[in-house]
Design an enzyme around this catalytic site. Structure first.
Site, PDB file in Angstrom:
ATOM      1  N   HIS A   1       1.171  -1.214  -0.118  1.00 51.86           N
ATOM      2  CA  HIS A   1       0.350   0.031   0.157  1.00 51.86           C
ATOM      3  C   HIS A   1       0.700   0.721   0.221  1.00 51.86           C
ATOM      4  O   HIS A   1       2.011   1.438   0.065  1.00 51.86           O
ATOM      5  CB  HIS A   1      -0.736   0.087   1.007  1.00 51.86           C
ATOM      6  CG  HIS A   1      -1.974  -1.693   1.400  1.00 51.86           C
ATOM      7  ND1 HIS A   1      -2.646  -0.604   2.038  1.00 51.86           N
ATOM      8  CD2 HIS A   1      -2.513  -2.271   0.680  1.00 51.86           C
ATOM      9  CE1 HIS A   1      -3.828  -2.078   1.862  1.00 51.86           C
ATOM     10  NE2 HIS A   1      -3.035  -2.375   0.691  1.00 51.86           N
TER      11      HIS A   1
ATOM     12  N   GLU B   1       0.735   4.227   2.459  1.00 54.25           N
ATOM     13  CA  GLU B   1       1.627   3.905   3.101  1.00 54.25           C
ATOM     14  C   GLU B   1       3.027   4.041   3.338  1.00 54.25           C
ATOM     15  O   GLU B   1       4.196   3.858   4.026  1.00 54.25           O
ATOM     16  CB  GLU B   1       0.171   4.647   3.968  1.00 54.25           C
ATOM     17  CG  GLU B   1      -0.153   4.755   4.306  1.00 54.25           C
ATOM     18  CD  GLU B   1      -1.666   4.809   3.145  1.00 54.25           C
ATOM     19  OE1 GLU B   1      -1.560   3.661   2.552  1.00 54.25           O
ATOM     20  OE2 GLU B   1      -2.988   4.824   3.419  1.00 54.25           O
TER      21      GLU B   1
ATOM     22  N   CYS C   1      -5.859   1.934   5.475  1.00 55.52           N
ATOM     23  CA  CYS C   1      -6.275   0.714   6.334  1.00 55.52           C
ATOM     24  C   CYS C   1      -6.235   0.033   7.325  1.00 55.52           C
ATOM     25  O   CYS C   1      -4.741   1.077   7.879  1.00 55.52           O
ATOM     26  CB  CYS C   1      -6.304  -0.033   4.965  1.00 55.52           C
ATOM     27  SG  CYS C   1      -4.792  -1.056   5.090  1.00 55.52           S
TER      28      CYS C   1
ATOM     29  N   CYS D   1      -1.961  -0.545   7.548  1.00 55.61           N
ATOM     30  CA  CYS D   1      -0.895   0.881   6.841  1.00 55.61           C
ATOM     31  C   CYS D   1      -1.366   1.357   8.900  1.00 55.61           C
ATOM     32  O   CYS D   1      -0.318   2.127   8.939  1.00 55.61           O
ATOM     33  CB  CYS D   1      -1.632   1.838   6.029  1.00 55.61           C
ATOM     34  SG  CYS D   1      -1.347   0.570   4.120  1.00 55.61           S
TER      35      CYS D   1
HETATM   36 ZN   LIG Z   1      -3.348   0.214   3.748  1.00 59.81          ZN
END
Ligand SMILES: [Zn+2]
Length: 158
Positions: free
Chosen positions: A55, A57, A85, A88
């Site tokens: 992801h 991040e 999310c 993260c």
């Molecule tokens: Zn994430």
């Protein structure tokens, strides 16, 4: 502490659009800022690298820590194009930046098919009742690793 700067969020948003259009993955971008400058740029690469943890991040945190040569983002701010999310969010707490700024909300993400609400709901369920069941096994043997850590000399605590 200085105010958030729109230019850094705009950089995260730019990454979310350009990297997605270039075929890297979903529309998510993030930057890590220290002392008023961008030290790392991250973007979603789940589908292009076959890495479900890539992801924006997490990518930005990894690159920032490499750039700084440390596992902690002291005095850093994370700007992300979307509310993090749960994965993260966990990575952010481990990396310990001082602040997080986000653009889109998780509701905005859910509206285009990126819904992580079910993970939050999973956290409240008993372990055997989760979609992916979790079961304890061999705790007595696993504790050997913790005992070895406890007595290890010269370890780097974090
Ligand atoms: Zn994430």
């Amino acid at each position: 502490m200085e105010a958030p700067r729109d230019e850094f969020m705009r950089e995260a948003i730019r990454l979310s659009i350009e990297k997605m259009q270039a075929g890297h993955g979903g529309p998510f971008g993030a930057v890590v800022v220290k002392n008023g400058r961008v030290i790392a740029r991250g973007f979603n690469q789940v589908t292009s690298t076959n890495d479900p943890t890539c992801h924006a991040e997490v990518d930005a945190i990894r690159k920032a820590c490499q750039a700084l040569g440390t596992f902690q983002l002291d005095d850093c701010d994370l700007y992300t194009s979307c509310e993090p999310c749960p994965m993260c969010l966990g990575a952010i707490y481990w990396a310990r930046p001082r602040r997080v700024f986000y653009g889109n909300t998780k509701q905005d993400a859910a509206a285009i098919g990126f819904d992580d609400q079910f993970i939050y709901e999973e956290l409240d369920k008993p372990l055997p009742d989760r979609q992916i069941p979790m079961q304890q096994l061999l705790r007595d043997e696993a504790l050997a690793g913790f005992e070895a850590w406890t007595t290890k000399e010269g370890k780097t605590e974090y």
